[in-house]
Every structure is written in C-alpha cells, then in structure tokens.
Design an enzyme around this catalytic site. Structure first.
Site, PDB file in Angstrom:
ATOM      1  N   ARG A   6       0.842  -1.211   0.000  1.00  0.00           N
ATOM      2  CA  ARG A   6       0.000   0.000   0.000  1.00  0.00           C
ATOM      3  C   ARG A   6       0.881   1.266   0.000  1.00  0.00           C
ATOM      4  O   ARG A   6       1.043   1.912  -1.037  1.00  0.00           O
ATOM      5  CB  ARG A   6      -0.939  -0.035   1.219  1.00  0.00           C
ATOM      6  CG  ARG A   6      -2.066   0.986   1.167  1.00  0.00           C
ATOM      7  CD  ARG A   6      -1.688   2.396   1.593  1.00  0.00           C
ATOM      8  NE  ARG A   6      -1.094   2.469   2.929  1.00  0.00           N
ATOM      9  CZ  ARG A   6      -0.524   3.559   3.397  1.00  0.00           C
ATOM     10  NH1 ARG A   6      -0.436   4.659   2.673  1.00  0.00           N
ATOM     11  NH2 ARG A   6       0.018   3.578   4.621  1.00  0.00           N
ATOM     12  N   ASP A   7       1.499   1.581   1.114  1.00  0.00           N
ATOM     13  CA  ASP A   7       2.316   2.802   1.182  1.00  0.00           C
ATOM     14  C   ASP A   7       3.450   2.710   0.160  1.00  0.00           C
ATOM     15  O   ASP A   7       3.817   3.692  -0.490  1.00  0.00           O
ATOM     16  CB  ASP A   7       2.887   2.940   2.600  1.00  0.00           C
ATOM     17  CG  ASP A   7       3.316   4.351   2.943  1.00  0.00           C
ATOM     18  OD1 ASP A   7       3.740   5.079   2.040  1.00  0.00           O
ATOM     19  OD2 ASP A   7       3.248   4.722   4.130  1.00  0.00           O
ATOM     20  N   HIS A  48       5.434   4.593  12.568  1.00  0.00           N
ATOM     21  CA  HIS A  48       5.364   4.529  11.097  1.00  0.00           C
ATOM     22  C   HIS A  48       6.309   5.611  10.568  1.00  0.00           C
ATOM     23  O   HIS A  48       5.906   6.761  10.368  1.00  0.00           O
ATOM     24  CB  HIS A  48       3.918   4.784  10.674  1.00  0.00           C
ATOM     25  CG  HIS A  48       3.682   4.787   9.193  1.00  0.00           C
ATOM     26  ND1 HIS A  48       3.075   3.752   8.519  1.00  0.00           N
ATOM     27  CD2 HIS A  48       3.957   5.717   8.242  1.00  0.00           C
ATOM     28  CE1 HIS A  48       2.979   4.051   7.232  1.00  0.00           C
ATOM     29  NE2 HIS A  48       3.519   5.238   7.029  1.00  0.00           N
ATOM     30  N   CYS A 100       4.092   9.322   0.287  1.00  0.00           N
ATOM     31  CA  CYS A 100       2.721   9.743   0.045  1.00  0.00           C
ATOM     32  C   CYS A 100       2.727  10.807  -1.040  1.00  0.00           C
ATOM     33  O   CYS A 100       3.520  11.741  -0.985  1.00  0.00           O
ATOM     34  CB  CYS A 100       2.127  10.301   1.344  1.00  0.00           C
ATOM     35  SG  CYS A 100       0.505  11.021   1.110  1.00  0.00           S
TER      36      CYS A 100
HETATM   37  P1  HMG Z   1     -12.908  14.370  -1.769  1.00  0.00           P
HETATM   38  O1  HMG Z   1     -11.816  14.942  -2.562  1.00  0.00           O
HETATM   39  O2  HMG Z   1     -13.211  15.042  -0.474  1.00  0.00           O
HETATM   40  O3  HMG Z   1     -14.203  14.484  -2.591  1.00  0.00           O
HETATM   41  O4  HMG Z   1     -12.542  12.853  -1.529  1.00  0.00           O
HETATM   42  P2  HMG Z   1     -15.457  13.548  -2.729  1.00  0.00           P
HETATM   43  O5  HMG Z   1     -15.786  12.826  -1.464  1.00  0.00           O
HETATM   44  O6  HMG Z   1     -16.507  14.403  -3.315  1.00  0.00           O
HETATM   45  O7  HMG Z   1     -14.935  12.519  -3.845  1.00  0.00           O
HETATM   46  C1  HMG Z   1     -14.134  12.923  -4.933  1.00  0.00           C
HETATM   47  C2  HMG Z   1     -14.102  11.798  -5.929  1.00  0.00           C
HETATM   48  O8  HMG Z   1     -13.577  10.643  -5.281  1.00  0.00           O
HETATM   49  C3  HMG Z   1     -15.481  11.399  -6.440  1.00  0.00           C
HETATM   50  O9  HMG Z   1     -15.301  10.878  -7.744  1.00  0.00           O
HETATM   51  C4  HMG Z   1     -15.867  10.277  -5.526  1.00  0.00           C
HETATM   52  O10 HMG Z   1     -16.792   9.400  -6.107  1.00  0.00           O
HETATM   53  C5  HMG Z   1     -14.541   9.586  -5.312  1.00  0.00           C
HETATM   54  P3  HMG Z   1     -15.572  11.753  -9.059  1.00  0.00           P
HETATM   55  O11 HMG Z   1     -16.957  12.281  -8.884  1.00  0.00           O
HETATM   56  O12 HMG Z   1     -14.534  12.868  -9.046  1.00  0.00           O
HETATM   57  O13 HMG Z   1     -15.389  10.794 -10.186  1.00  0.00           O
HETATM   58  N1  HMG Z   1     -14.442   8.863  -4.037  1.00  0.00           N
HETATM   59  C6  HMG Z   1     -13.965   7.604  -3.957  1.00  0.00           C
HETATM   60  N2  HMG Z   1     -13.507   6.761  -4.905  1.00  0.00           N
HETATM   61  C7  HMG Z   1     -13.087   5.551  -4.475  1.00  0.00           C
HETATM   62  N3  HMG Z   1     -13.084   5.179  -3.175  1.00  0.00           N
HETATM   63  C8  HMG Z   1     -13.540   6.003  -2.218  1.00  0.00           C
HETATM   64  C9  HMG Z   1     -14.006   7.286  -2.603  1.00  0.00           C
HETATM   65  N4  HMG Z   1     -14.493   8.340  -1.910  1.00  0.00           N
HETATM   66  C10 HMG Z   1     -14.763   9.285  -2.804  1.00  0.00           C
HETATM   67  N5  HMG Z   1     -13.505   5.634  -0.937  1.00  0.00           N
HETATM   68  C11 HMG Z   1     -10.983  11.283  -0.569  1.00  0.00           C
HETATM   69  C12 HMG Z   1     -12.007  12.391  -0.321  1.00  0.00           C
HETATM   70  C13 HMG Z   1     -10.413  10.927   0.785  1.00  0.00           C
HETATM   71  C14 HMG Z   1     -11.695  10.090  -1.176  1.00  0.00           C
HETATM   72  C15 HMG Z   1      -9.882  11.795  -1.523  1.00  0.00           C
HETATM   73  O14 HMG Z   1      -9.396  13.021  -1.083  1.00  0.00           O
HETATM   74  C16 HMG Z   1      -8.740  10.816  -1.682  1.00  0.00           C
HETATM   75  O15 HMG Z   1      -8.900   9.732  -2.213  1.00  0.00           O
HETATM   76  N6  HMG Z   1      -7.520  11.193  -1.237  1.00  0.00           N
HETATM   77  C17 HMG Z   1      -6.328  10.348  -1.342  1.00  0.00           C
HETATM   78  C18 HMG Z   1      -5.849  10.029   0.037  1.00  0.00           C
HETATM   79  C19 HMG Z   1      -4.716   9.012   0.009  1.00  0.00           C
HETATM   80  O16 HMG Z   1      -4.916   7.870  -0.367  1.00  0.00           O
HETATM   81  N7  HMG Z   1      -3.504   9.423   0.463  1.00  0.00           N
HETATM   82  C20 HMG Z   1      -2.384   8.524   0.597  1.00  0.00           C
HETATM   83  C21 HMG Z   1      -2.547   7.608   1.759  1.00  0.00           C
HETATM   84  S1  HMG Z   1      -2.302   8.410   3.361  1.00  0.00           S
HETATM   85  C22 HMG Z   1      -0.621   8.149   3.677  1.00  0.00           C
HETATM   86  O17 HMG Z   1       0.099   7.715   2.823  1.00  0.00           O
HETATM   87  C23 HMG Z   1      -0.109   8.430   5.051  1.00  0.00           C
HETATM   88  C24 HMG Z   1       0.144   7.148   5.850  1.00  0.00           C
HETATM   89  O18 HMG Z   1       1.048   6.282   5.192  1.00  0.00           O
HETATM   90  C25 HMG Z   1       0.723   7.482   7.235  1.00  0.00           C
HETATM   91  C26 HMG Z   1       1.918   8.440   7.148  1.00  0.00           C
HETATM   92  O19 HMG Z   1       2.892   8.135   6.441  1.00  0.00           O
HETATM   93  O20 HMG Z   1       1.834   9.446   7.820  1.00  0.00           O
HETATM   94  C27 HMG Z   1      -1.167   6.365   6.098  1.00  0.00           C
HETATM   95 MG    MG Z   2       3.224   6.437   5.212  1.00  0.00          MG
END
Ligand code: HMG
Ligand code: MG
Length: 288
Positions: free
Chosen positions: A19-20, A211, A244
C-alpha cells in the site's frame, strides 16, 4: 543475544509495502504483480500486510483495483490483510473485497489533512465515526493512522500536545491502535521519543505503533529511541518502498529487511523469515 533494558522481547511488524510502498511509484503495477508481492510477503511470515487502499483512483492511481488484488491473493489463516479506508464508501468496498482489517487515516496538521483527504482534521474524524460503527457491526478491527507527527510539509512544526490529543481521539472513537506517522521522514531520535512519551500519557504504549519514513536516514535510530520507551509495533515496507503523493520530498518507509536486521541483532523476535524476505527485496527492486 538477550534483550536488555526496557526493549520489547517481541515486535509486531506491519508490512505496508503493497500500500504505502506502491501508492507513490511512478508506474501503476499490474494487479498480478501486486498480488505476487502480497503472496511473497505472506510466505515470508509477515502476519499483518496492508494490501491496498480504497481511495479515489483519480487521486492515487496506483491503488486503483485494490479490490482485484484482495480477491486474488492467497490467504493464510490468522494473517491480517488490511486496507486503507478514508470514508464509508471505502470501508464498504474494502469489506466486499475481503479485507479483514481496515485503517482510517487522519493528520496531526490541518495543511496535510486538506491536501491529502480534502477536509479538516475535525471533519475527517467525523467521517470515521460511521466507518467504525459499520466495522464494529461486521467484526472488523480498525487501525488509526496519525500523519505528520514530527512536522508537516505545509504547516511546519506540529505541536506535540496536538499529536497526543488526536492519538487519544482516534482511540476514543474505536481504533484499536494508533500508528504515529513521520510522513515526511524528518524526525530525529529525541524528538521521536518526546512524541511517544507525550502520546503515551494518553494512550497505552501497547496501542502505539511507529510509522517512520526514512528521508534523512533517521528511521532506524528513531525506532530504537521509541522502542526504548516500549513501542513494540513497527510499520515498514520491504525494500524501503513508499511515500505519500501529498507529502512532497518524503522518501520511502523504513525498509522491513533493515528493521529485521536491527531487531535480530538486539535479540527481539518478529516471526518473519529474514532469509526469505531477501528474495522479496529483490522482487521489488525494480519498482523503486
Ligand atoms: P474528496 O476529494 O473530499 O471528494 O474525496 P469527494 O468525497 O466528493 O470525492 C471525490 C471523488 O472521489 C469522487 O469521484 C468520488 O466518487 C470519489 P468523481 O466524482 O470525481 O469521479 N471517491 C472515492 N472513490 C473511491 N473510493 C472512495 C471514494 N471516496 C470518494 N472511498 C478522498 C475524499 C479521501 C476520497 C480523496 O481526497 C482521496 O482519495 N484522497 C487520497 C488520500 C490518500 O490515499 N492518500 C495517501 C494515503 S495516506 C498516507 O500515505 C499516510 C500514511 O502512510 C501514514 C503516514 O505516512 O503518515 C497512512
Ligand atoms: Mg506512510
């Protein structure tokens, strides 16, 4: 060698490579390759593998088709195959795909929260409530991530009191553990220790995971520092993959194989087959 001092005698490794690790690479890997990676990690004895995420494929294209990955992996009994789920839709998709654990993710800083999940910290916690409610009904444990605990790419310094309060908030809403993310990989050992000791005033140490990304080569030193405080859950990615898309400048996670090397040298058990893991490192080398 015997473990001395306050170090844990056993550490749980949460393998976040599929994933990450893969979410930030330039190429979108075929489903079969992602499945092969998860299967190899299972073979290596990892007991907790983060397989993918159910987020917007427009935002993180490399995690599209996580459902297909979940459906094709060879599962071993007792192994946790988890998924990142930002909202109820993500949870429902993860459940349908067969994830047996999910993780919600939140930021300790407003800037990263906005960029990463397009809402404030408070809004993100509100979104998690229905996820946790549904997960509890389905008997699915929920892990909580807290990002930017040692600094934010948008807001700079992050107050440690805020990290502690939000860690507690994640536990209070029903997460069984909180994983403290040094998302940028900018922390240093005494800072890591200070973050953990502050969080441990509000959350039992047994529920705190580390993490750490490894941008400045500090991740192992930071892990050593927090293990001295009793942290016994470490997130890592095979081959040091990771990052990320919304954390500019950050590099990969601490490499699982390097964590194992350090832990073995300290006499700390993990249950992972370090020899076999070397073959998995070779497998992922071309994706770095
Ligand atoms: P949003 O931008 O607030 O808007 O989404 P929305 O809720 O209106 O949805 C936007 C679009 O996403 C729409 O599609 C929705 O249908 C779709 P469109 O109309 O544009 O075609 N959508 C989804 N699609 C699939 N699965 C879903 C979903 N929800 C909405 N569950 C959202 C909010 C969170 C979905 C968006 O901002 C997003 O996907 N962000 C990406 C976040 C991400 O994955 N970041 C990387 C992981 S976090 C990380 O790496 C940190 C970590 O490792 C810890 C660390 O290192 O600190 C965990
Ligand atoms: Mg991370």
């Amino acid at each position: 060698m015997q473990v001395s001092g306050d170090f844990p005698s056993r550490v749980k490794i949460v393998e976040v490579g599929p994933r990450d690790g893969l979410q930030n690479i330039s190429q979108v890997l075929p489903v079969e390759t992602r499945v092969a990676l998860v299967d190899k990690l299972t073979e290596a004895g990892l007991r907790h593998i983060e397989v993918g995420s159910f987020v917007s494929p427009k935002r993180v294209p490399a995690m599209a088709d996580s459902d297909k990955v979940f459906k094709a992996i060879k599962r071993k009994p007792g192994i946790i195959y988890s998924a990142l789920t930002p909202n109820l839709r993500g949870f429902e998709d993860a459940l349908a795909a067969g994830a047996n654990e999910v993780a919600v993710f939140c930021s300790a800083s407003e800037g990263f929260s906005r960029h990463n999940i397009n809402c404030s910290i408070a809004e993100s916690i509100n979104r998690f409530n229905p996820v946790i409610e549904q997960a509890q009904k389905a008997g699915i444990p929920v892990r909580g991530y807290l990002s930017c605990v040692m600094g934010c790419p948008y807001d700079g310094d992050v107050p440690v009191a805020q990290v502690a309060d939000l860690s507690q908030a994640l536990i209070d809403i029903g997460c069984y553990e909180v994983s403290l993310g040094d998302t940028l990989g900018i922390g240093t050992p005494l800072q890591a220790k200070a973050v953990v000791t502050n969080v441990a005033e509000k959350v039992p140490i047994a529920k705190i995971a580390a993490h750490f990304h490894d941008t400045h080569g500090q991740a192992l030193a930071n892990l050593y520092a927090v293990m001295e405080e009793g942290v016994a859950i470490i997130d890592a990615a095979v081959g040091g993959l990771g990052g990320c898309p919304y954390a500019p400048g950050a590099s990969g996670n601490v490499p699982t194989e390097k964590v194992l090397y350090m832990l073995q040298g300290m006499g700390i058990k993990t249950g992972v087959n370090a020899q076999y893991l070397k073959t998995v490192v070779q497998f992922v080398k071309s994706y770095r």
